[in-house]
Design an enzyme around this catalytic site. Sequence first.
Site, PDB file in Angstrom:
ATOM      1  N   ARG A  52       0.637  -1.052  -0.134  1.00 51.44           N
ATOM      2  CA  ARG A  52       0.068   0.087  -0.294  1.00 51.44           C
ATOM      3  C   ARG A  52       1.065   1.461  -0.202  1.00 51.44           C
ATOM      4  NH1 ARG A  52      -1.572   1.871   4.755  1.00 51.44           N
ATOM      5  NH2 ARG A  52      -2.280  -0.677   5.526  1.00 51.44           N
ATOM      6  N   TYR A 105     -16.820  15.723 -16.114  1.00 52.52           N
ATOM      7  CA  TYR A 105     -17.201  14.604 -15.633  1.00 52.52           C
ATOM      8  C   TYR A 105     -18.060  14.044 -14.441  1.00 52.52           C
ATOM      9  CZ  TYR A 105     -16.532   9.200 -15.188  1.00 52.52           C
ATOM     10  OH  TYR A 105     -16.863   8.033 -15.069  1.00 52.52           O
ATOM     11  N   ASP A 177      -8.342  18.205 -15.071  1.00 51.34           N
ATOM     12  CA  ASP A 177      -8.582  16.550 -15.596  1.00 51.34           C
ATOM     13  C   ASP A 177      -7.605  16.480 -17.298  1.00 51.34           C
ATOM     14  OD1 ASP A 177      -9.874  14.298 -16.345  1.00 51.34           O
ATOM     15  OD2 ASP A 177     -11.424  14.035 -15.045  1.00 51.34           O
ATOM     16  N   LYS A 202      -8.722   5.025 -19.326  1.00 51.43           N
ATOM     17  CA  LYS A 202      -8.975   5.948 -20.672  1.00 51.43           C
ATOM     18  C   LYS A 202      -7.621   5.504 -21.681  1.00 51.43           C
ATOM     19  CE  LYS A 202     -13.120   6.420 -18.633  1.00 51.43           C
ATOM     20  NZ  LYS A 202     -13.074   7.583 -18.052  1.00 51.43           N
TER      21      LYS A 202
END
Length: 385
Positions: A52, A105, A177, A202
Site C-alpha cells: 500500500r 465528468y 483533468d 481511458k
Amino acid sequence: MVSGFSTKAIHNGEEPDFREGASGDVAVPIHLSTTFARINAANPTAGYEYTRSSNPTRKALEQKLAALDDAKYGLAFSSGLAAASTVILSLLKAGDHVVGFDDLYGGTRRLLSNVFINFGISTSYVDATVTENVEKAIKPTTKLIWIESPTNPLLKIADISAIAKIAKKHGLILVVDNTFLSPYFQKPLSLGADITVYSTTKYIGGHSDALGGAVTLNDDNYYQKLAYNQNAVGAVLSPFDSYLTLRGAKTLAVRMEQHQKNALALADFLSSSQKIKRVIYPGLKSHPQYALSKSQTSGFGGVLSFELDGTLQDAEKFLSKLKLFSTAESLGGVESLVEIPSIMTHASVPKEVREKNGITDTLIRVSVGIEETDDLINDFKLALL
Ligand SMILES: *Cc1c(COP(=O)(O)O)cnc(C)c1O
C-alpha cells in the site's frame, strides 16, 4: 538527456536492473508481494515496506507517468475517481470552496456535490469556456479550481493558461483533468496548472481492461500531502493493474495518432452527411473554439459527438445497425464505442439541464478506436442508410 515522448513512454521507470543478483528485465515484473523482507529491522529493502505504501511495479508506472507530463512526481490510484478523491481530501478542508467547470465528468461532479459536500467542501459550477466566469465565482473561501478540457460529451474548451493566471492571482490551486487528450496531446502543468488528474482507464491504459487513475505534479508540498494520503487512505493501484497500465502507456503516442486520424476522418464524413444536424470535434474548423484548442494542445483527441436528425428511437436504431462500434460507456480504448449520453452516461442529469446544455436525445458520442479508417467510415455509411 532529453528524450522524446515515445522514448520516455517506453523506457522511463523501466531501466533494466543490472545490480548483483538482478535479472535485467526489460519489462518491469508484476511484484505481487504485499510485504518486503528486511536484512535488519531498521532498514527497509530498497525503501519498500508494504505494497500500500510503495510497490516496485506501481513505482515504475508512477515514474513513467511523471516523465510523460515532464513532471517531478507521479502517483497512481485505483481509479480516476480515487485519484480525484485523494486530491480533494489532501488539499482541502471543511469550509473550503471549489469552482468547477459546469460540464465536468459526471462522476467528478457527483463526488463534489454529493460526497464532499457532506464534509463541508462546497462547489460552484460555471461555464469555464468564458474565463471571466471562473474569476466571478471566486469567494473568500475558494481554494481550488477544477476544470477539464475538452469536456464530455460537448467537447468544450477552457483556456488553461488564462485560468492558471487567475488561480495564481488569487492564490488558488488549479487542477486539470487531462483524461481526454492524455499527456501526448496536452500538458496542463506546462500551461500553468498545479495538478493534472487522469483516469488511466481511458487512453493511458488504452485497452479497456484496467481501471486506474493518476496524478502528476511538480509542487513538493502538494506531493508530500498526496503521497501521505495515497498510503493513509489506501486507494492505490494494484500491481497487476499497474503492469497493464505500464504496458498500455508504452504505445500511447502511436495510438493517439491513429485515434485522431480516425476521428478527423469520421468527423469529415459526418459533416458531409444530410442526416446529421451537427458534428462537434475540436479538430474541425467549424468548432467555435478551434483556434483556442490549437493554441494549447498538439492534437484534438479521439472523441467526437454528433446530433442525428430525428428522434431518440432513430438514434437507438442507428446504434443497433453498427457492426464495428459497440454501444458502451467509457472511452479511450483501441476499440470504437458509441453511446447516447441522454440515456446512458448523462441520464442522471435532469432533462431541462441536459437540453439547455445541448445534450439532446439524438446526441451521440463516439470514442473512435484505432481500427482501419475506411472500415469505420463504411460501418457508419451503412448504418445511416
Ligand atoms: C472516466 C473518467 C473519470 C473517472 O475515472 P474512473 O477511472 O472511471 O474512476 C474522470 N474524468 C474523466 C474525464 C473521465 O472520462
